[in-house]
Design a protein around this motif. Structure first.
Motif, PDB file in Angstrom:
ATOM      1  N   CYS A   1      -2.861   1.181   4.114  1.00 13.60           N
ATOM      2  CA  CYS A   1      -2.445   1.254   2.703  1.00 13.60           C
ATOM      3  C   CYS A   1      -2.518  -0.123   2.035  1.00 13.60           C
ATOM      4  CB  CYS A   1      -1.024   1.812   2.612  1.00 13.60           C
ATOM      5  SG  CYS A   1      -0.886   3.560   3.025  1.00 13.60           S
ATOM      6  N   ARG A   2      -2.126  -1.149   2.752  1.00 14.86           N
ATOM      7  CA  ARG A   2      -2.185  -2.503   2.190  1.00 14.86           C
ATOM      8  C   ARG A   2      -3.638  -2.909   1.913  1.00 14.86           C
ATOM      9  NH1 ARG A   2       0.218  -6.395   6.233  1.00 14.86           N
ATOM     10  NH2 ARG A   2      -1.854  -6.118   7.147  1.00 14.86           N
ATOM     11  N   GLN A   3      -4.558  -2.530   2.837  1.00 20.25           N
ATOM     12  CA  GLN A   3      -5.976  -2.862   2.633  1.00 20.25           C
ATOM     13  C   GLN A   3      -6.550  -2.114   1.436  1.00 20.25           C
ATOM     14  OE1 GLN A   3      -8.140  -5.135   4.214  1.00 20.25           O
ATOM     15  NE2 GLN A   3      -9.253  -4.512   2.376  1.00 20.25           N
ATOM     16  N   ASN A   4      -6.218  -0.848   1.303  1.00 19.74           N
ATOM     17  CA  ASN A   4      -6.739  -0.083   0.166  1.00 19.74           C
ATOM     18  C   ASN A   4      -6.200  -0.629  -1.155  1.00 19.74           C
ATOM     19  OD1 ASN A   4      -8.355   1.868  -0.949  1.00 19.74           O
ATOM     20  ND2 ASN A   4      -6.903   3.551  -0.623  1.00 19.74           N
TER      21      ASN A   4
ATOM     22  N   GLN B   1       8.098   5.282   2.071  1.00 21.25           N
ATOM     23  CA  GLN B   1       8.514   3.876   2.089  1.00 21.25           C
ATOM     24  C   GLN B   1       7.321   2.940   2.223  1.00 21.25           C
ATOM     25  OE1 GLN B   1      11.414   3.477   5.215  1.00 21.25           O
ATOM     26  NE2 GLN B   1      12.940   4.770   4.181  1.00 21.25           N
ATOM     27  N   ILE B   2       6.333   3.313   3.027  1.00 25.11           N
ATOM     28  CA  ILE B   2       5.139   2.474   3.190  1.00 25.11           C
ATOM     29  C   ILE B   2       4.354   2.397   1.883  1.00 25.11           C
ATOM     30  CG2 ILE B   2       2.877   2.380   4.333  1.00 25.11           C
ATOM     31  CD1 ILE B   2       4.278   3.370   6.881  1.00 25.11           C
ATOM     32  N   LEU B   3       4.238   3.509   1.198  1.00 23.42           N
ATOM     33  CA  LEU B   3       3.547   3.495  -0.101  1.00 23.42           C
ATOM     34  C   LEU B   3       4.284   2.600  -1.095  1.00 23.42           C
ATOM     35  CD1 LEU B   3       2.583   7.278  -0.428  1.00 23.42           C
ATOM     36  CD2 LEU B   3       1.015   5.363  -0.062  1.00 23.42           C
ATOM     37  N   ASP B   4       5.612   2.660  -1.085  1.00 24.25           N
ATOM     38  CA  ASP B   4       6.392   1.813  -1.995  1.00 24.25           C
ATOM     39  C   ASP B   4       6.200   0.337  -1.663  1.00 24.25           C
ATOM     40  OD1 ASP B   4       7.317   4.050  -3.281  1.00 24.25           O
ATOM     41  OD2 ASP B   4       9.237   4.111  -2.199  1.00 24.25           O
ATOM     42  N   LYS B   5       6.204  -0.017  -0.370  1.00 18.63           N
ATOM     43  CA  LYS B   5       6.082  -1.417   0.026  1.00 18.63           C
ATOM     44  C   LYS B   5       4.702  -1.981  -0.291  1.00 18.63           C
ATOM     45  CE  LYS B   5       9.493  -1.277   3.772  1.00 18.63           C
ATOM     46  NZ  LYS B   5       9.703  -1.374   5.248  1.00 18.63           N
ATOM     47  N   THR B   6       3.658  -1.177  -0.088  1.00 18.01           N
ATOM     48  CA  THR B   6       2.296  -1.676  -0.307  1.00 18.01           C
ATOM     49  C   THR B   6       1.832  -1.507  -1.747  1.00 18.01           C
ATOM     50  OG1 THR B   6       1.358   0.466   0.354  1.00 18.01           O
ATOM     51  CG2 THR B   6       1.667  -1.198   2.080  1.00 18.01           C
ATOM     52  N   GLY B   7       2.508  -0.663  -2.502  1.00 16.50           N
ATOM     53  CA  GLY B   7       2.113  -0.436  -3.888  1.00 16.50           C
ATOM     54  C   GLY B   7       0.903   0.453  -4.044  1.00 16.50           C
ATOM     55  N   LEU B   8       0.531   1.200  -3.005  1.00 18.42           N
ATOM     56  CA  LEU B   8      -0.630   2.086  -3.098  1.00 18.42           C
ATOM     57  C   LEU B   8      -0.227   3.421  -3.719  1.00 18.42           C
ATOM     58  CD1 LEU B   8      -3.658   2.458  -2.298  1.00 18.42           C
ATOM     59  CD2 LEU B   8      -2.819   3.604  -0.226  1.00 18.42           C
ATOM     60  N   PRO B   9      -0.926   3.862  -4.767  1.00 20.34           N
ATOM     61  CA  PRO B   9      -0.634   5.182  -5.351  1.00 20.34           C
ATOM     62  C   PRO B   9      -0.854   6.285  -4.314  1.00 20.34           C
ATOM     63  CG  PRO B   9      -1.964   3.875  -6.849  1.00 20.34           C
ATOM     64  CD  PRO B   9      -1.944   3.136  -5.549  1.00 20.34           C
TER      65      PRO B   9
END
Length: 688
Positions: free
Chosen positions: A505-508, A541-549
């Motif tokens: 998610c962080r990479q995307n 939570q992972i989506l919130d931390k990485t900011g990925l929609p």
């Protein structure tokens, strides 16, 4: 307060206290040091409460016993003596009588009789006490003739012989023992031999445990004979049979709990180890072969999950009974925990015998079981180790059989495997790999590579699949096939899976921030991850931390993972869909799932297994299956992704038949994030 079962000595002392408590004459119970262990109500009323004091100090204020103390004579010569004493202004006759042992300590009684009372009172009191005791008591002459017997003995003889008068006062005690020895009660004959030695002066005492079996009931006694000098210094023997049935039952219960499985009644690991050691000693001494079979039921968890643990317990008991029906009387079936059993064959005439037994067991367990009104089918995987070929050590034999059992699991279950050294080497490597895997995260040894997913209609990359790689410090770069099973079994897949999700998610997010057209990143979820109740919250939570929609993340769930627990998987998929991410069913076709089940799942894509794609040019049946899958998926509103596309011919076929997306070496091999970035730039997918 002390709780638990009383010892036989404590029970005996309690019985004596009960007998003495309500006697009208003062009586106390002393040990060899003359300390008072018990005084009855009449004693306390006459003299006060001794409270464990010595009788000499309490009654006569003397720190030392009197010279030629009758108590000493009782303890050494087993002789009853009367002696005049003066107490508190009144004259008493003090009568000393042996009372046997309590916890191995000699005891005796003191009776106090006022001189004005009839001399026969003490004799009557003694007879009353003996009659009140729970022990079966007889007094014998040198030939075994019964001089006296108490009520307990008379009642016992009345209940267990046809002519009770022959074995009471005036009767033959040894004849009574011979009568009781009928029907296999041989311990009474052993008792006779011991008591005869005492009665004839060849031994001072004899004791043993003996049992009387009657109508499937057992009466246990601790029998003890003791020689003493009676009236006129004649040699007499007192024999007491103390009932210890409750004690033996408690011992049997303790033995059962210690050595047998409480659920199935089979030997447990402790008893198995004991029998295995004895079998090894015998086999080594006689230079014979022996075998250990390690059994594990296949898919036992399904029974517990679907029908409940009580059904699982009932199945285990039924399996135990069938296993017993397969073996010889000299063999042992043990349950060592869960759904695992071990069979010990202490002797083998031929090595083929163990294979024949394994086949017999497999055939027996494949027949249906009737559990809670339903037919249940199960099977077993069996591993076998042989002494002396595989080891001469008990623990190693079990471990090797366990290794062979896992090999049987890997070979499709419902089969058996014999241990080999190759298995041992493989398992050693597996243990080393597991140890390294536990430290891989903290050492930053994991990385991700990505493989493109291309829209067949536009030819443009629409997504990437994140694939895990492990840079092992000694073995080099490893793909998940080398370590995923270990991660699943150990639970390490949970933290590793979270790391993969977070990294992908962080990479995307970084590709979005770099200005490239939005991509969908796909992450595989394992069966163990899917069974987590908090999976959806973890993803959120992972989506919130990485900011990925959420719409830029897709999770891929294998067909096999869903099939193992369909209802729970459906619930987890629904929760993930509520977040807004996409769901793909991965490797469809590998597990032979029903297409009709797909309509019950909130899916977005269906990934056709690569094995079908590789046969597109060779097998018309596979192409027919692919066409059917594509058509059915579209009817259900799902997009279809073909995995493992390597040739232009495969691409053309899939495009012709309406496949939506493809993935494989035809475009790009899995590459690091930097390679995908370059590929995106070359395709011109940047917003610029």
């Amino acid at each position: 307060m002390t709780t638990g079962k009383k010892s036989s000595a404590t029970t005996q002392l309690d019985g004596l206290r009960t007998a003495l408590e309500h006697l009208p004459a003062p009586v106390c119970l002393l040990d060899e040091h003359r300390s008072v262990h018990f005084a009855n109500l009449a004693f306390i009323s006459a003299f006060g409460d001794p409270q464990s004091d010595t009788c000499h100090h309490f009654l006569f204020q003397s720190k030392k016993p009197c010279r030629n103390c009758p108590a000493a004579i009782v303890l050494t010569d087993s002789t009853c003596v009367l002696r005049r004493k003066s107490l508190t202004g009144e004259d008493y006759l003090v009568h000393h009588q042996p009372a046997g042992e309590v916890d191995g300590q000699p005891m005796f009684l003191q009776f106090f009789q006022k001189t004005a009372e009839s001399p026969s009172t003490i004799a009557n009191l003694s007879a009353s006490i003996i009659d009140a005791l729970p022990q079966l008591i007889v007094i014998l002459d040198r030939e075994g003739g019964i001089i006296a017997a108490n009520r307990a003995w008379r009642e016992f003889i009345r209940a267990n012989t046809r002519q009770p008068k022959r074995y009471c006062e005036g009767g033959d005690y040894f004849a009574a023992l011979r009568y009781l020895a009928k029907n296999g009660n041989d311990s009474w004959l052993d008792l006779q031999l011991g008591i005869e030695m005492v009665a004839r002066g060849k031994s001072k005492e004899f004791s043993m445990e003996n049992v009387l079996q009657r109508k499937n009931q057992s009466q246990w006694f601790f029998s003890r004979g003791h020689r003493f000098s009676g009236r006129g210094r004649s040699l007499q023997t007192i024999v007491a049979h103390a009932p210890i049935t409750e004690l033996k039952q408690a011992e049997n219960t303790a033995h059962q709990l210690a050595y047998f499985d409480s659920l199935t009644g089979l030997p447990n690991r402790l008893l198995l180890n004991d029998r295995l050691r004895h079998a090894l000693d015998w086999a080594q001494r006689e230079e014979k072969c022996m075998a250990v079979l390690f059994l594990d039921l296949d898919h036992f968890k399904v029974v517990n999950d679907s029908l409940g643990h009580s059904a699982g317990d009932e199945l285990l008991r039924a399996v135990g009974r069938r296993l017993i029906g397969c073996i010889r009387k000299t063999d042992t079936v043990a349950r060592i925990g869960g759904d695992e059993f071990i069979i010990l064959l202490p002797s083998l005439a031929r090595l083929d015998d163990v294979s024949h037994l394994a086949e017999k067991i497999i055939h027996s367990l494949t027949r249906p079981f009737r559990i809670k009104g339903q037919e249940i089918y199960t099977s077993t995987s069996i591993g076998i180790s042989i002494f002396p070929d595989d080891s001469n050590d008990a623990e190693t034999l079990i471990r090797n059989a366990d290794l062979a059992m896992y090999q049987a699991k890997e070979h499709g279950r419902n089969t058996y495997m014999l241990f080999s050294e190759k298995m041992n080497q493989r398992m050693s490597r597996r243990v080393e790999l597991e140890t390294s895997l536990r430290h891989a995260l903290e050492r930053n040894e994991f990385s991700l590579v990505y493989q493109d997913q291309v829209d067949l209609h536009t030819g443009i990359i629409c997504g990437v699949e994140a694939l895990l790689r492990w840079q092992h410090p000694e073995l080099g770069l490893l793909t998940p096939e080398a370590f995923l099973d270990i991660a699943e079994e150990t639970g390490l897949i949970i933290p590793i899976g979270e790391w993969v999700l977070h990294t992908a998610c962080r990479q995307n997010r970084s590709w979005l921030d770099a200005g490239y057209a939005p991509l969908r990143v796909s992450v595989n979820l394992s069966r163990r991850q899917i069974l987590q109740n908090d999976l959806a919250e973890t993803v959120r939570q992972i989506l919130d931390k990485t900011g990925l929609p959420p719409e830029h993340l897709q999770t891929e769930i294998t067909e096999g993972a869903i099939r193992s627990d369909f209802e729970r998987s459906r619930d987890i998929i629904s929760r993930l869909k509520q977040i807004g991410i996409s769901i793909a069913l991965d490797n469809f076709g590998s597990g032979f799932s029903s297409l009709s089940q797909l309509r019950h799942l909130h899916l977005d894509r269906l990934n056709i297994c690569h094995t079908f794609i590789s046969e597109i040019t060779n097998d018309s049946r596979d192409t027919a299956i692919i066409r059917s899958i594509i058509a059915t998926a579209h009817n259900l509103g799902l997009k279809v992704v073909a995995e493992g596309v390597e040739t232009q011919q495969q691409r053309n076929f899939l495009k012709t038949h309406g496949c939506d997306e493809i993935q494989g070496f035809h475009f790009l091999r899995p590459t690091a994030a930097a390679g995908i970035t370059t590929f995106l730039a070359q395709l011109g997918t940047s917003k610029d």
